[in-house]
Design a protein around this motif. Structure first.
Motif, PDB file in Angstrom:
ATOM      1  N   ALA A   3       0.713  -1.369  -0.003  1.00 45.74           N
ATOM      2  CA  ALA A   3      -0.037   0.135   0.052  1.00 45.74           C
ATOM      3  C   ALA A   3       0.723   1.310   0.029  1.00 45.74           C
ATOM      4  O   ALA A   3       0.443   2.502   0.018  1.00 45.74           O
ATOM      5  CB  ALA A   3      -1.136   0.035   1.308  1.00 45.74           C
ATOM      6  N   GLY A   4       2.268   1.219  -0.071  1.00 49.28           N
ATOM      7  CA  GLY A   4       2.986   2.256   0.019  1.00 49.28           C
ATOM      8  C   GLY A   4       3.245   3.025  -1.207  1.00 49.28           C
ATOM      9  O   GLY A   4       2.895   2.508  -2.260  1.00 49.28           O
ATOM     10  N   LEU A   5       4.008   3.921  -1.237  1.00 42.85           N
ATOM     11  CA  LEU A   5       4.199   4.833  -2.380  1.00 42.85           C
ATOM     12  C   LEU A   5       5.102   4.083  -3.394  1.00 42.85           C
ATOM     13  O   LEU A   5       4.935   4.115  -4.447  1.00 42.85           O
ATOM     14  CB  LEU A   5       5.074   6.151  -2.033  1.00 42.85           C
ATOM     15  N   ASN A   6       6.115   3.269  -2.859  1.00 41.60           N
ATOM     16  CA  ASN A   6       7.005   2.573  -3.742  1.00 41.60           C
ATOM     17  C   ASN A   6       6.421   1.733  -4.554  1.00 41.60           C
ATOM     18  O   ASN A   6       6.608   1.647  -5.919  1.00 41.60           O
ATOM     19  CB  ASN A   6       8.130   1.636  -2.859  1.00 41.60           C
ATOM     20  N   GLU A   7       4.978   1.026  -4.369  1.00 42.56           N
ATOM     21  CA  GLU A   7       4.502   0.148  -5.027  1.00 42.56           C
ATOM     22  C   GLU A   7       3.895   0.963  -6.111  1.00 42.56           C
ATOM     23  O   GLU A   7       3.927   0.660  -7.265  1.00 42.56           O
ATOM     24  CB  GLU A   7       3.547  -0.775  -4.251  1.00 42.56           C
ATOM     25  N   ALA A   8       2.967   2.171  -5.691  1.00 43.13           N
ATOM     26  CA  ALA A   8       2.412   2.978  -6.860  1.00 43.13           C
ATOM     27  C   ALA A   8       3.469   3.550  -7.688  1.00 43.13           C
ATOM     28  O   ALA A   8       3.055   3.596  -8.833  1.00 43.13           O
ATOM     29  CB  ALA A   8       1.966   4.188  -5.492  1.00 43.13           C
ATOM     30  N   GLY A  43      13.758   6.171  -7.592  1.00 38.53           N
ATOM     31  CA  GLY A  43      13.307   5.054  -6.410  1.00 38.53           C
ATOM     32  C   GLY A  43      14.357   5.011  -5.463  1.00 38.53           C
ATOM     33  O   GLY A  43      13.921   4.948  -4.246  1.00 38.53           O
ATOM     34  N   GLU A  44      15.808   5.217  -5.964  1.00 37.03           N
ATOM     35  CA  GLU A  44      16.702   5.346  -4.933  1.00 37.03           C
ATOM     36  C   GLU A  44      16.446   6.469  -3.987  1.00 37.03           C
ATOM     37  O   GLU A  44      16.761   6.191  -2.686  1.00 37.03           O
ATOM     38  CB  GLU A  44      18.060   5.233  -5.668  1.00 37.03           C
ATOM     39  N   PHE A  45      16.133   7.478  -4.336  1.00 33.66           N
ATOM     40  CA  PHE A  45      15.940   8.591  -3.471  1.00 33.66           C
ATOM     41  C   PHE A  45      14.828   8.260  -2.444  1.00 33.66           C
ATOM     42  O   PHE A  45      15.125   8.539  -1.056  1.00 33.66           O
ATOM     43  CB  PHE A  45      15.564   9.750  -4.242  1.00 33.66           C
ATOM     44  N   TYR A  46      13.912   7.786  -2.728  1.00 33.77           N
ATOM     45  CA  TYR A  46      12.563   7.488  -1.962  1.00 33.77           C
ATOM     46  C   TYR A  46      13.167   6.441  -1.034  1.00 33.77           C
ATOM     47  O   TYR A  46      12.826   6.418   0.143  1.00 33.77           O
ATOM     48  CB  TYR A  46      11.534   6.849  -2.624  1.00 33.77           C
ATOM     49  N   SER A  47      13.865   5.148  -1.369  1.00 41.62           N
ATOM     50  CA  SER A  47      14.021   4.236  -0.234  1.00 41.62           C
ATOM     51  C   SER A  47      15.223   4.595   0.361  1.00 41.62           C
ATOM     52  O   SER A  47      15.325   4.323   1.767  1.00 41.62           O
ATOM     53  CB  SER A  47      14.630   2.863  -1.125  1.00 41.62           C
ATOM     54  N   SER A  48      15.920   5.483   0.082  1.00 42.31           N
ATOM     55  CA  SER A  48      17.045   6.134   1.053  1.00 42.31           C
ATOM     56  C   SER A  48      16.599   7.143   2.048  1.00 42.31           C
ATOM     57  O   SER A  48      16.639   7.008   3.251  1.00 42.31           O
ATOM     58  CB  SER A  48      18.356   6.601   0.211  1.00 42.31           C
ATOM     59  N   SER A  49      15.322   7.806   1.757  1.00 44.70           N
ATOM     60  CA  SER A  49      14.690   8.596   2.675  1.00 44.70           C
ATOM     61  C   SER A  49      14.146   7.796   3.644  1.00 44.70           C
ATOM     62  O   SER A  49      14.166   7.979   4.813  1.00 44.70           O
ATOM     63  CB  SER A  49      13.366   9.306   1.799  1.00 44.70           C
ATOM     64  N   ILE A  50      13.414   6.519   3.190  1.00 43.89           N
ATOM     65  CA  ILE A  50      12.944   5.691   4.003  1.00 43.89           C
ATOM     66  C   ILE A  50      14.028   5.089   5.175  1.00 43.89           C
ATOM     67  O   ILE A  50      13.750   4.912   6.308  1.00 43.89           O
ATOM     68  CB  ILE A  50      12.317   4.472   3.596  1.00 43.89           C
ATOM     69  N   GLY A  51      15.158   4.778   4.461  1.00 37.66           N
ATOM     70  CA  GLY A  51      16.425   4.417   5.204  1.00 37.66           C
ATOM     71  C   GLY A  51      16.714   5.329   6.185  1.00 37.66           C
ATOM     72  O   GLY A  51      16.861   5.148   7.631  1.00 37.66           O
ATOM     73  N   VAL A  52      16.743   6.608   6.144  1.00 32.82           N
ATOM     74  CA  VAL A  52      17.005   7.659   7.015  1.00 32.82           C
ATOM     75  C   VAL A  52      15.968   7.609   8.181  1.00 32.82           C
ATOM     76  O   VAL A  52      16.281   7.743   9.409  1.00 32.82           O
ATOM     77  CB  VAL A  52      16.835   9.011   6.412  1.00 32.82           C
TER      78      VAL A  52
END
Lengths: 556, 433
Positions: free
Chosen positions: A107-112, A479-488
Motif C-alpha cells: 500500500a506504500g508509495l514505492n508500489e504505486a 526510487g533510490e531517493f525514496y528508499s534512502s529517505s525511508i532508510g533515514v
C-alpha cells in the motif's frame, strides 16, 4: 531524682514508642504512595544535671521525624529523566511517521511508483490501445492520490504536535504553580523550626514529573524555597511564578498555506522560550525539524516526477497528432498539489506516446571505421540536424549483417548528441561498407503505432534525476531517493529507540537506588513493629513497677 | 545487588523483566504471522532500503518479461506472414514457368491468369496483416493498411499533338501518358499532380478500360509503370493523328470547337484545345496503391534495462520500396505477360519474382536473428528473476525454522520469568509473624 521523675521517664518512653509506632504506621500505609520517602523517628537520650553524678538520664527525647532522602540522587534522576523525555518524544513521533509511510508494503508509495512506470511500458507496447492508455491514467491517479494522502497525514501529524505542545505548556504551568505553593507551605512551616516532610516529598515528586517535560536547574534558598530555572530563565522564583505562554501566529509555509505556529514566551515578556531538553524539546524538534524534513523529501520527489515526465511528454505526440501537452500540471509541484493536467483528465487520447521523427538512411559511413584511438563517428558532421535521435531507431548494417547495440556488443549510441562509438575495432577493419539508418526528432507525428515517447518516459525510472554530487550532477534515481529517505527514517527511529532504552536503563538504576534509600521495606517495618511493641511493653512494665514503688511509699 | 532491598524494588524489577520478555515474544509472533522479517523501517533500516529496491527490480523484470513475450508473439506473426507470402511466391513461380512456354494457348494462359489473380488477392491480404488492430508492416502508421487494391479513374481531356513530353491528361500520340487516380485526393499524397491526385502504378492487367477504344489496337498499357501509349499509324490521311478513325474519335471525344470553325473531320478540331466539362476520355482500372504515410517507423520493445529490440519489419523491407522492383511489380508483370499472351514478358516477370523472393528471404533472416536475440534475453531475464527473488526473499522473508525455535525458546524464558516472579513477590514477613 524524685519518684515522679521516674514516672516521667517511663511516660516518655511510652510516648516515644507510641510515636515510633505511629511513624511506622505512616510508612506502612504509604508504602505504595508515589514519591513517598520513609520517615524515621530520631530519638536522643535526654539528661539532666545532677549535682552529685553530673549528667543523669531523663528519658528519651524525640528530636524529630526525619525524612530519609538523598538530594544529590534527586538531581541525577531529574537529569536522566529530561534526557530520556527528549528521546521518548522523538521515538513516538518517528513511530507515527513510520505508520504514515507504511513501507514495506503493497500500500506504500514505492508500489504505486512501480506500477506507474510499468503502465508506461505497457503503453509503449500498445500505443493505439485505449485500455493501455486508461491504465496509465489510473496508475497516475493512484500515485497522485497517494501523494495527497501522505501530505495530508503529515499535516495532521504536525497539528497533533502543536496540540501536544499546547498540552505540555499547560501541564508545566500547573506544576510550576503547585511548586510555588508548596514552597510557601514549607517556608512557613520550617521557619518555626518544624520539618515539612510531606511537603518536600510532594515537591520532589512534582520536580521529577516536571523534569520529564523540560530541562530544570534548581537551588534551594535558606527559607526552604526551591527556585526552578529552565533554559536560563526563572520559572518558579522566590516571590513569584513566571508562567509560560503559548503565542500562536499565522504564517505561510512553502506551499503557500496558512499554518498556525505556536511560540512559547514567558508571561508578560517578549522572551522566547526554547527548552534545552525534555519532551517539550522533542516536540519542538519533531514539529520544526523532523516532520518538515520528510515533507520536503516527498515534495522533492513529487517535483521531480512532474518535471521529468512533463519534459518528455510535452515534446511527444498524442493520438490526435498534437504536441505540447503536459502530463502533470506544471505549476503544481508539491506532494500536496501534484495533479494530472486537465487535458489528460479529459481524454486518454491526449497521452503522448509517440515522438516525432524523420527517417534518414541508409547513409553509407566510411567503409573503414576510424582507428582504435578515435572510434567515434559524429553524425552531425554529415548533417548538423542529425541529433536527438529517436531511441531504438538507429540501425547499423555492415554488409548484410546487422550490428548490435549496447556495451559489450558492437557499438553504443549517444542519442542526444548523435554520436556513435564503435567498440570491437578489429571487427570492422575488413573494409566492408557500413550503412546506418535512423530517425531523428524534427517536427511531425510519426504514427499511432509509435510508442517511443512512452518508452522514454518509462525509462525515466532508471535515470539519475535526483540527489547531487559535488559537481551538482544527479546521482540517484527516484526510487533510490525514496528508499534512502525511508532508510533515514529507520535509522533515526532506531537511534531514538536505543537512546530511550539506554536512558531508561540509567533512570531505572537511579530509581532503584532511591528505593534503596527512601523506599519502605515492609519486612523491615514489620520487624521494627515487633521491636517497638516490645519497648512499649517494657516501658509500661517500668511504669507499673514505679507505681508499686509509689504504692509502697504511700502505704508506709 | 544492593544493601537494602524494598518490596517495590523487587516488584518493579519483576514487572520490567516480564515486560521485556513479553515484548520479545510479541515481536517474534509478529514475524511468524506475517512471514516477514522487516515490519517497519526501524527494524532494519539498511536492509529495508535494499528491500525496496529489490521489490522495484522484480516489478521491472516482470515488465520486461511481458515485453519480451509480447515482442515474441509479434515477431512470430510477422514471421508466419512472410512464410505465407513465400509460399504464394513459390506457387506463382511454378505457374509462371508453366505459362512461359509459348506452346500454351491463350485460353490456357487465361486460366493461369485467374489463379494468379487469386494469389495476388491473398498476397494483398497478407500484406495487410494486423496484430491487435495494428497493421504490422506499416511501421508506426498502424491505422492505415500498407497496400490497397482500389478502383481507379482517370480522364484524358485534352489533345496536343505538338507536345512530346506525355504530360498529364493530354492525348498525345506515340508517347507514354502517365495515369493518375482521380479517386484519390488525399492531402497525404507524396508526389501529387496539380489536382492533388496520386500517380498510378501496378495496374491489374485486364482491368483497364477506356470507353470506346480497344486495347492493342488503339492504345497500349504499361501496367507496371502505369502509362498508356496511344498508337500512331499512317493509314489515315490526317498526318500524324494515328489509326483512330474519325467516327471513333468523334464518338469518344464529343466536343465542339469554340470558334465554330468548319473542320475537315467534323468532331476533330485543330489542336490544341481546352476541354468542355464532362468531356474527355474516361479511363477506369484497378490498381494496387501503397499507403502514402511514412511506413518506415520502428517498433521497439524494451527487453532489458536500456536495451531495446526492434520487432517490426517494414513494408519496404518485405515488399520493396517505391524505387525498387516491388513484389507487386513482379506479380503485375506476370499477369501482364499472361494478359498480353507474350512469353517474353513472362520471362522478365520470373526474374522479378526471383528478386522479390530474395528480398523476403533476407527479411526472414533478419527476423530470425531478432527472434534469437529476444529468446536469449528471455532466458537471461528468467535467470535474473530467480536470482533477484532469492535475494529479496533472503532479506525480507523469515527463516521459519529459525524463528520458530527462537519463539519456543523465548516462550520458555517467559514462562520461567513468570513463575519465578510469582514466587518472589508473594511471601512477606507478615506470613510468619
Amino acid at each position: 531524682m524524685s519518684i515522679f521523675g521516674s514516672l516521667e521517664i517511663g511516660a516518655r518512653g511510652l510516648g516515644a514508642s507510641q510515636l515510633a509506632l505511629n511513624v511506622l504506621g505512616q510508612n506502612v500505609s504509604n508504602a505504595n504512595t508515589e514519591g513517598y520517602s520513609r520517615k524515621r523517628l530520631e530519638l536522643s537520650a535526654d539528661s539532666r544535671t545532677d549535682p552529685s553524678f553530673g549528667e543523669m538520664g531523663f528519658g528519651v527525647n524525640v528530636d524529630k521525624v526525619a525524612r530519609i532522602s538523598d538530594n544529590f540522587l534527586e538531581l541525577q534522576i531529574r537529569r536522566e529523566l529530561t534526557e530520556q523525555g527528549f528521546f521518548i518524544s522523538l521515538d513516538k513521533g518517528l513511530e507515527r511517521i513510520e505508520n504514515i509511510l507504511t513501507e514495506p508494503s503493497d500500500a506504500g508509495l514505492n508500489e504505486a511508483m512501480d506500477k506507474f512506470w510499468a503502465s508506461w511500458q505497457d503503453l509503449a507496447n500498445n500505443p493505439e490501445d485505449p485500455a493501455a492508455r486508461e491504465v496509465v491514467r489510473s496508475t497516475a491517479l493512484v500515485m497522485e492520490d497517494k501523494f495527497h494522502t501522505l501530505s495530508r497525514q503529515f499535516d495532521e501529524l504536525q497539528m497533533a504536535q502543536e496540540a501536544d505542545i499546547e498540552g505540555k505548556v499547560e501541564m508545566i504551568n500547573g506544576m510550576a504553580e503547585e511548586i510555588f505553593n508548596i514552597n510557601e507551605e514549607i517556608a512557613s512551616m520550617e521557619i518555626s523550626g518544624g520539618m515539612a516532610n510531606d511537603g518536600r516529598d510532594r515537591r520532589d515528586y512534582l520536580m521529577q514529573e516536571l523534569s520529564k517535560l523540560i530541562d530544570v536547574d534548581t537551588f534551594e534558598d535558606e527559607q526552604g524555597r526551591l527556585n526552578v530555572v529552565t533554559a536560563g530563565n526563572v520559572l518558579v522564583g522566590a516571590a513569584t511564578v513566571i508562567k509560560l505562554e503559548l503565542e500562536k501566529s499565522t504564517t505561510t509555509d512553502e506551499s503557500g498555506e496558512l499554518v498556525q505556529i505556536g511560540t512559547i514566551k514567558f508571561e508578560n515578556t517578549d522572551k522566547i522560550y526554547t527548552p534545552r531538553g525534555g519532551e517539550l524539546k522533542g516536540a519542538f524538534e519533531m514539529r520544526d525539524e523532523i516532520i518538515p524534513k520528510f515533507e520536503n523529501f516527498l515534495d522533492e520527489l513529487a517535483s521531480t516526477f512532474v518535471e521529468s515526465v512533463n519534459n518528455l511528454h510535452s515534446t511527444g505526440y498524442n493520438l490526435e497528432g498534437n504536441t505540447g501537452v503536459d502530463f502533470f500540471t506544471q505549476t503544481n509541484q508539491t506532494a500536496e498539489s501534484i495533479s494530472l493536467s486537465a487535458s489528460i483528465r479529459a481524454s486518454e487520447h491526449n497521452i503522448a506516446a509517440a515522438t516525432g521523427g524523420t527517417s534518414v538512411g541508409p547513409i553509407n559511413l566510411a567503409s573503414t571505421i576510424p582507428a582504435p584511438t578515435n572510434q567515434v563517428i559524429d553524425l552531425k558532421t554529415i548533417d548538423p540536424n542529425y541529433r536527438d535521435i529517436v531511441q531504438g531507431s538507429l540501425q547499423i548494417n555492415m554488409g548484410s549483417s546487422e550490428l548490435r547495440e549496447g556495451p559489450g556488443n558492437d557499438y553504443v549510441v549517444d542519442y542526444g548528441l548523435g554520436t556513435v562509438t564503435f567498440l570491437n575495432y578489429n571487427r570492422y577493419a575488413g573494409g566492408e561498407a557500413i550503412d546506418v539508418n535512423f530517425r531523428y526528432n524534427s517536427s511531425g507525428f510519426s504514427g499511432p503505432g509509435d510508442g517511443s515517447n512512452a518508452l522514454g518516459i518509462a525509462q525515466l525510472r532508471d535515470q539519475f534525476t535526483m540527489g547531487q554530487d559535488i559537481n551538482g550532477n544527479p546521482i540517484k534515481t527516484m526510487g533510490e531517493f525514496y528508499s534512502s529517505s525511508i532508510g533515514v527514517l529507520g535509522i533515526e527511529r532506531n537511534q531514538a529507540k536505543s537512546n530511550v532504552e539506554t536512558r531508561g536503563f540509567l533512570v531505572n538504576q537511579f530509581m532503584n537506588r532511591k528505593q534503596e534509600i527512601s523506599g519502605v521495606s515492609l519486612d523491615e517495618e514489620l520487624g521494627d513493629m515487633i521491636k517497638f511493641e516490645h519497648s512499649y511493653q517494657a516501658s509500661a512494665r517500668f511504669i507499673s513497677t514505679i507505681n508499686k514503688l509509689l504504692d509502697t511509699l504511700l502505704n508506709m | 545487588m544492593s544493601s537494602r532491598v524494598t518490596f517495590s524494588q523487587i516488584n518493579g524489577l519483576v514487572q520490567s523483566n516480564i515486560q521485556r520478555n513479553y515484548a520479545k515474544i510479541a515481536n517474534l509472533q509478529e514475524q511468524l504471522s506475517s512471514g516477514k522479517a522487516i515490519q517497519r523501517p526501524s527494524d532494519a533500516p539498511v536492509d529495508l532500503t535494499k528491500d525496496l529496491q529489490l521489490r522495484s527490480d522484480l516489478r521491472q523484470l516482470e515488465q520486461f518479461k511481458r515485453n519480451i513475450e509480447d515482442g515474441m508473439s509479434y515477431l512470430t506473426i510477422v514471421e508466419s506472414t512472410m512464410s505465407s507470402t513465400n509460399d504464394l511466391f513459390q506457387r506463382s513461380r511454378e505457374l509462371a514457368l508453366q505459362a512461359r512456354n509459348d506452346t500454351n494457348t491463350d485460353t490456357e494462359r487465361a486460366h493461369i491468369m485467374s489463379e494468379v489473380k487469386v494469389i495476388l488477392d491473398s498476397m494483398v491480404a497478407t500484406a495487410n496483416r494486423s496484430y491487435n488492430g495494428a497493421f504490422v508492416f506499416a511501421g508506426t502508421e498502424t491505422r492505415t493498411p500498407p497496400y490497397e487494391l482500389r478502383e481507379g479513374k482517370d480522364r484524358i481531356d485534352s489533345f496536343d499533338n505538338s507536345a512530346t513530353d506525355g504530360a498529364d491528361n493530354v492525348l498525345n500520340l506515340g508517347a507514354p501518358i502517365k495515369i493518375w487516380d482521380r479517386n484519390v485526393t488525399d492531402s497525404q499524397v507524396v508526389t501529387p499532380n496539380p489536382n492533388g491526385n496520386a500517380p498510378v502504378n501496378d495496374i491489374l492487367p485486364g482491368s483497364l478500360k477506356i470507353t470506346g477504344l480497344t486495347e492493342g489496337e488503339d492504345y497500349e498499357v504499361d501496367y507496371v509503370q502505369g502509362t498508356i501509349t496511344f498508337l500512331p499509324t499512317t493509314t489515315t490521311n490526317i498526318p500524324g493523328i494515328g489509326n483512330l478513325t474519325d467516327t471513333e474519335i468523334a464518338a469518344a471525344i464529343p466536343t465542339a470547337d469554340p470558334e465554330g470553325r468548319a473542320e475537315t473531320y467534323p468532331g476533330w478540331p485543330v489542336p490544341p484545345f481546352s476541354p468542355q466539362p464532362g468531356g474527355g476520355l474516361e479511363v477506369t482500372f484497378e490498381w494496387i496503391k501503397r499507403s502514402d504515410k511514412d511506413m518506415d517507423g520502428v517498433i521497439n520493445r524494451e527487453i532489458e534495462v536500456g536495451l531495446t529490440g526492434k520487432i517490426n519489419v517494414t513494408a519496404s523491407e518485405v515488399f520493396g520500396s517505391p524505387t525498387d522492383v516491388t513484389t507487386w511489380d513482379a506479380m503485375v508483370k506476370l499477369m501482364e505477360g499472361l494478359h498480353k499472351d507474350k512469353g517474353a514478358i513472362i520471362g522478365e516477370a520470373i526474374s522479378d519474382i526471383d528478386s522479390s523472393y530474395e528480398r523476403i528471404l533476407t527479411g526472414q533472416a533478419t527476423m530470425g536473428a531478432r527472434m534469437n536475440r529476444i529468446e536469449m534475453t528471455q532466458s537471461r531475464n528468467d535467470e535474473s528473476y530467480i536470482e533477484t527473488t532469492r535475494l529479496h526473499s533472503f532479506i525480507e522473508d523469515i527463516d521459519f525454522a529459525k524463528v520458530i525455535s527462537e519463539f519456543l525458546m523465548q516462550e520458555s524464558v517467559y514462562n520461567a520469568s513468570l513463575q519465578s516472579g510469582a514466587r518472589v513477590i508473594q511471601p512477606t514477613l507478615a506470613n510468619f509473624l
